[in-house]
Design an enzyme around this catalytic site. Structure first.
Site, PDB file in Angstrom:
ATOM      1  CE  LYS A  34      -3.442   0.317   2.773  1.00 18.19           C
ATOM      2  NZ  LYS A  34      -4.227   0.922   1.666  1.00 18.19           N
ATOM      3  CD  GLU A  87      -3.195   4.122   2.924  1.00 17.51           C
ATOM      4  OE1 GLU A  87      -4.015   4.416   2.033  1.00 17.51           O
ATOM      5  OE2 GLU A  87      -2.105   3.565   2.668  1.00 17.51           O
TER       6      GLU A  87
END
Length: 266
Positions: free
Chosen positions: A123, A132
C-alpha cells in the site's frame, strides 16, 4: 474459477463466498465500486470506522455517507487515513475523529496496490502509507478491497513500486541504502517526484506528514517479508514502509468471475 484467484483458496478451510458474476465488460472503476459496496456491508451502526484512501476506498466512503443519509447507519465515527479522505468525508457529512480520541477502531476499509496469496499487501503508492498503517493497525478488523488486477504471486510482483516513507534529510543517501539492501532482488530505488503541468517531474512528492517517498522497484522476490521489514526499519532515515504484513483480516476481490470474499481466519 480463473487462475488469478487460485492462490486464495489456501487461506482457510472455508470456501470463498462468491456472488453472482458481474458483466465481464465492466470497467476497472466499476469493479472497484462493487468491491467497496460489498465491504461496507460489514459496517454496523455505532462503529468507529477507519476510512481508507485511494480510488477504491473513496467508493466505500461515499457509500457510508449514503447509508447515513438514508438512516440505515447511525452513530458512525470515521477515522480518515489521509487529508484527501478527510476532505471527502467532511464534504459528505461523515462525523470524524482520530486515534487520540478513539484508539481502538472497530473496522477499517481500504484498497491495496498488491495482495499476495497470504493476504500480505503493498500500500502507499498514493503516499498515505504511514497514516493508513497506524489506523489499520489499530483496527479489530481490516477489510481490503481490490479488483483482480491487484493479485500477485509475491510482494513486488506487479513490477510497480513498493513505497518507503523517508525523512527529507539526506533522502538520496537513504534511497541508496535501500537499493543496496535489496540488490539481489534487482532493486532500483527512486525518489518519488511530483508530475508538473507539462508532464515533467518536479520537486519531490511530499506526504501528509511532510516526508518524502522512495519507491522500490523489484525484479525478483525479496523472500522473507518479516526479515525485509525489519531490515528496512533499521535505517534511521526510514519512517515506515508500504508492506502491510499479516494485517488484513478479509479480502474482497471484484473481477470478471464475480465478487470473492476471503477471510484470513476462516
Amino acid at each position: 474459477m480463473g487462475s488469478a484467484f487460485d492462490p486464495l483458496v489456501t487461506l482457510s478451510d472455508e470456501p470463498a463466498v462468491v456472488n453472482s458474476p458481474p458483466s465481464s465488460n465492466l470497467t476497472q472503476d466499476e469493479l472497484k465500486k462493487i468491491a467497496a459496496y460489498k465491504a461496507v456491508e460489514y459496517v454496523k451502526s455505532g462503529m468507529v470506522v477507519g476510512l481508507g484512501t485511494g480510488s477504491t476506498a473513496k467508493h466505500a466512503v461515499a457509500r457510508i455517507s449514503e447509508l447515513l443519509r438514508e438512516g440505515k447507519l447511525k452513530d458512525i465515527i470515521g477515522i480518515p487515513t489521509s487529508t484527501t479522505t478527510h476532505e471527502q468525508a467532511v464534504s459528505l457529512g461523515i462525523p470524524l475523529s482520530d486515534l487520540d480520541s478513539h484508539p481502538v477502531v472497530d473496522l477499517s476499509i481500504d484498497g491495496a496496490d498488491e495482495v499476495d496469496p497470504a493476504l500480505n499487501l503493498v500500500k502507499g503508492r498514493g503516499g498515505s502509507l504511514l497514516r493508513e498503517k497506524m489506523i489499520e493497525g489499530a483496527s479489530k478488523k481490516f477489510v481490503v478491497i481490490v479488483d483482480e488486477s491487484k493479485l500477485v504471486k509475491h510482494i513486488g510482483g506487479s513490477g510497480l513500486a513498493v513505497p518507503v516513507e523517508v525523512v527529507p534529510f539526506c533522502c538520496n543517501f537513504t534511497a541508496g541504502k535501500l537499493e543496496e539492501l535489496f540488490r539481489e532482488a534487482g532493486c532500483v530505488a527512486k525518489l518519488r517526484r511530483k508530475i508538473g503541468s507539462n508532464g515533467g517531474e518536479e520537486a519531490p512528492a511530499v506526504t501528509d506528514n511532510g516526508n518524502y517517498v522512495v519507491d522500490l522497484y523489484l525484479e525478483r522476490d525479496i523472500g522473507d517479508l518479516d526479515a525485509a521489514s525489519e531490515a528496512i526499519l533499521k535505517f534511521p532515515g526510514v519512517v515506515e514502509h508500504g508492506m502491510f504484513l499479516g494485517m488484513a483480516t478479509t479480502l474482497i476481490v471484484a473481477g470478471k468471475f464475480g465478487v470473492t470474499v476471503k477471510d484470513r481466519f476462516g
